[in-house]
Design a protein around this motif. Structure first.
Motif, PDB file in Angstrom:
ATOM      1  N   THR A 132      -4.610   5.110   1.944  1.00  0.00           N
ATOM      2  CA  THR A 132      -3.208   4.762   2.443  1.00  0.00           C
ATOM      3  C   THR A 132      -3.198   5.183   3.935  1.00  0.00           C
ATOM      4  N   PHE A 133      -3.713   6.263   4.375  1.00  0.00           N
ATOM      5  CA  PHE A 133      -3.559   6.812   5.942  1.00  0.00           C
ATOM      6  C   PHE A 133      -4.828   6.750   6.738  1.00  0.00           C
ATOM      7  N   GLY A 134      -5.910   7.278   5.957  1.00  0.00           N
ATOM      8  CA  GLY A 134      -7.207   7.205   6.751  1.00  0.00           C
ATOM      9  C   GLY A 134      -7.615   6.169   7.471  1.00  0.00           C
ATOM     10  N   LEU A 135      -7.790   5.188   6.347  1.00  0.00           N
ATOM     11  CA  LEU A 135      -8.347   3.552   6.896  1.00  0.00           C
ATOM     12  C   LEU A 135      -7.479   3.100   8.097  1.00  0.00           C
ATOM     13  N   ILE A 166       0.858  -1.056  -0.140  1.00  0.00           N
ATOM     14  CA  ILE A 166      -0.021   0.005   0.033  1.00  0.00           C
ATOM     15  C   ILE A 166       0.777   1.297   0.018  1.00  0.00           C
ATOM     16  N   ILE A 167       1.999   1.171   0.643  1.00  0.00           N
ATOM     17  CA  ILE A 167       2.959   2.251   0.674  1.00  0.00           C
ATOM     18  C   ILE A 167       3.455   2.466  -0.789  1.00  0.00           C
ATOM     19  N   ALA A 168       4.043   1.477  -1.458  1.00  0.00           N
ATOM     20  CA  ALA A 168       4.297   1.520  -2.733  1.00  0.00           C
ATOM     21  C   ALA A 168       3.338   2.018  -3.706  1.00  0.00           C
ATOM     22  N   PHE A 169       2.020   1.573  -3.612  1.00  0.00           N
ATOM     23  CA  PHE A 169       0.990   2.136  -4.478  1.00  0.00           C
ATOM     24  C   PHE A 169       0.909   3.388  -4.215  1.00  0.00           C
ATOM     25  N   PHE A 170       1.006   4.218  -2.784  1.00  0.00           N
ATOM     26  CA  PHE A 170       0.855   5.564  -2.654  1.00  0.00           C
ATOM     27  C   PHE A 170       2.072   6.376  -3.515  1.00  0.00           C
ATOM     28  N   VAL A 171       3.249   5.724  -3.162  1.00  0.00           N
ATOM     29  CA  VAL A 171       4.431   6.605  -3.913  1.00  0.00           C
ATOM     30  C   VAL A 171       4.299   6.464  -5.238  1.00  0.00           C
ATOM     31  N   GLY A 172       3.952   5.389  -5.828  1.00  0.00           N
ATOM     32  CA  GLY A 172       3.797   5.048  -7.329  1.00  0.00           C
ATOM     33  C   GLY A 172       2.767   5.956  -7.863  1.00  0.00           C
ATOM     34  N   PHE A 194      -6.613   1.492  13.718  1.00  0.00           N
ATOM     35  CA  PHE A 194      -5.837   1.597  15.014  1.00  0.00           C
ATOM     36  C   PHE A 194      -6.406   2.326  16.121  1.00  0.00           C
ATOM     37  N   VAL A 195      -7.097   3.748  15.786  1.00  0.00           N
ATOM     38  CA  VAL A 195      -7.820   4.288  16.679  1.00  0.00           C
ATOM     39  C   VAL A 195      -8.832   3.404  17.316  1.00  0.00           C
ATOM     40  N   PHE A 196      -9.675   2.528  16.531  1.00  0.00           N
ATOM     41  CA  PHE A 196     -10.690   1.711  17.018  1.00  0.00           C
ATOM     42  C   PHE A 196     -10.203   0.884  18.181  1.00  0.00           C
ATOM     43  N   PHE A 197      -9.225   0.072  17.688  1.00  0.00           N
ATOM     44  CA  PHE A 197      -8.633  -0.893  18.967  1.00  0.00           C
ATOM     45  C   PHE A 197      -7.912  -0.152  19.986  1.00  0.00           C
ATOM     46  N   MET A 198      -7.334   0.986  20.202  1.00  0.00           N
ATOM     47  CA  MET A 198      -7.065   1.834  20.936  1.00  0.00           C
ATOM     48  C   MET A 198      -8.234   2.222  21.975  1.00  0.00           C
ATOM     49  N   THR A 199      -9.331   2.581  21.417  1.00  0.00           N
ATOM     50  CA  THR A 199     -10.644   2.857  22.082  1.00  0.00           C
ATOM     51  C   THR A 199     -11.219   1.620  23.000  1.00  0.00           C
ATOM     52  N   GLN A 200     -10.686   0.561  22.436  1.00  0.00           N
ATOM     53  CA  GLN A 200     -11.384  -0.735  23.125  1.00  0.00           C
ATOM     54  C   GLN A 200     -10.410  -1.249  24.196  1.00  0.00           C
ATOM     55  N   SER A 201      -9.387  -0.357  24.628  1.00  0.00           N
ATOM     56  CA  SER A 201      -8.439  -0.877  25.631  1.00  0.00           C
ATOM     57  C   SER A 201      -9.346  -1.100  26.771  1.00  0.00           C
ATOM     58  N   GLY A 202     -10.423  -0.485  27.128  1.00  0.00           N
ATOM     59  CA  GLY A 202     -11.136  -0.691  28.372  1.00  0.00           C
ATOM     60  C   GLY A 202     -11.922  -2.182  28.311  1.00  0.00           C
ATOM     61  N   VAL A 203     -12.213  -2.626  27.291  1.00  0.00           N
ATOM     62  CA  VAL A 203     -12.891  -3.887  27.235  1.00  0.00           C
ATOM     63  C   VAL A 203     -11.916  -4.884  27.403  1.00  0.00           C
ATOM     64  N   PHE A 204     -10.809  -4.599  26.780  1.00  0.00           N
ATOM     65  CA  PHE A 204      -9.661  -5.914  27.125  1.00  0.00           C
ATOM     66  C   PHE A 204      -9.216  -5.694  28.709  1.00  0.00           C
ATOM     67  N   GLN A 205      -9.010  -4.667  29.003  1.00  0.00           N
ATOM     68  CA  GLN A 205      -8.766  -4.599  30.389  1.00  0.00           C
ATOM     69  C   GLN A 205      -9.670  -5.202  31.475  1.00  0.00           C
ATOM     70  N   LYS A 206     -10.996  -4.925  31.187  1.00  0.00           N
ATOM     71  CA  LYS A 206     -12.085  -5.364  32.221  1.00  0.00           C
ATOM     72  C   LYS A 206     -12.396  -6.886  32.020  1.00  0.00           C
ATOM     73  N   TYR A 207     -12.281  -7.491  30.832  1.00  0.00           N
ATOM     74  CA  TYR A 207     -12.679  -8.786  30.390  1.00  0.00           C
ATOM     75  C   TYR A 207     -11.296  -9.573  30.208  1.00  0.00           C
ATOM     76  N   GLY A 208     -10.207  -9.018  30.508  1.00  0.00           N
ATOM     77  CA  GLY A 208      -9.119 -10.007  30.086  1.00  0.00           C
ATOM     78  C   GLY A 208      -9.017 -10.986  31.144  1.00  0.00           C
ATOM     79  N   TRP A 256      -9.122  10.053  -2.396  1.00  0.00           N
ATOM     80  CA  TRP A 256      -9.074   8.803  -2.252  1.00  0.00           C
ATOM     81  C   TRP A 256      -7.939   7.806  -1.635  1.00  0.00           C
ATOM     82  N   VAL A 257      -7.017   8.277  -2.406  1.00  0.00           N
ATOM     83  CA  VAL A 257      -5.722   7.454  -2.258  1.00  0.00           C
ATOM     84  C   VAL A 257      -5.218   7.815  -0.759  1.00  0.00           C
ATOM     85  N   ASN A 258      -5.292   9.191  -0.545  1.00  0.00           N
ATOM     86  CA  ASN A 258      -4.951   9.518   0.904  1.00  0.00           C
ATOM     87  C   ASN A 258      -5.615   8.849   1.866  1.00  0.00           C
TER      88      ASN A 258
END
Length: 213
Positions: free
Chosen positions: A183-186, A30-36, A191-205, A178-180
């Protein structure tokens, strides 16, 4: 003894690999796609009497690169996930159709189709009372069944939102945007989604790993 054997079998199921090499194989295409794209976006190429814009030229290179990197990732780790297989297949199919019809819309639809596919698979599991995410990540992140069902439901809704968002971006904005976004937005959104789920991982870990040790 049985628990120890099971744990050892899971530990050796995937070969240890240099994290930089893994990252290069996973994110390199995906990085090569963006650069290309940034290099040839304003150019056009004539192949077999047909003129292709830079976006489709880069897409033609991206398809085999994605396949090769996925194959190499499988070779060095000894395993490949269903997500990686689905990604390669969709890249080949939608990218191939885009090149064949000389129409960039199809490759832009690839993320939408992929996220809808993930949404449907996760919802199918939820309706059956199962968390397919647990099957993939349970050994890495031990957590109770209740916690995995919460994560699965949230992730299913998140994929649905990403599918809609991708449709909005490629249908209403420029190819550059769309390319940006792809490459970066999705990746950032995931990443942000899983970071915001840290409370669930801690509570039910769970402390299964410590107990086994």
């Amino acid at each position: 003894m049985a628990d120890t054997t099971d744990t050892n079998t899971q530990d050796t199921a995937e070969k240890k690999v240099n994290p930089w090499l893994r990252a290069a194989l996973e994110y390199g295409p995906i990085i090569a796609f963006f650069v290309g794209y940034m290099l040839v976006r304003d150019m056009s190429f004539t192949v077999g009497g047909r003129e292709y814009q830079g976006f489709l030229a880069v897409t033609a290179g991206f398809i085999p690169l994605q396949a090769i990197c996925t194959f190499l990732l499988w070779r060095v780790t000894g395993k490949i996930s269903a997500i990686q297989i689905a990604t390669v297949v969709l890249v080949a199919v939608m990218g191939g159709i885009s090149i064949w019809l000389n129409d960039e819309r199809f490759i832009k639809m690839k993320p939408t189709i992929l996220y809808v596919f993930f949404f449907l698979i996760l919802m199918f599991g939820i309706l059956r009372g199962q968390s397919y995410i647990k099957m993939i990540m349970d050994h890495t992140v031990p957590m109770s069944d209740e916690g995995w069902m919460i994560i699965t439901k949230r992730l299913a809704m998140f994929f649905a939102v990403l599918a809609v968002l991708n449709e909005v971006v490629w249908r209403t904005m420029s190819t550059d945007m769309w390319v940006n976004f792809k490459t970066f937005g999705l990746p950032l959104a995931i990443f942000v989604f899983f970071m915001t789920q840290s409370g669930v991982f801690q509570k039910y870990g769970t402390d299964e790993d410590k107990a086994d040790a």
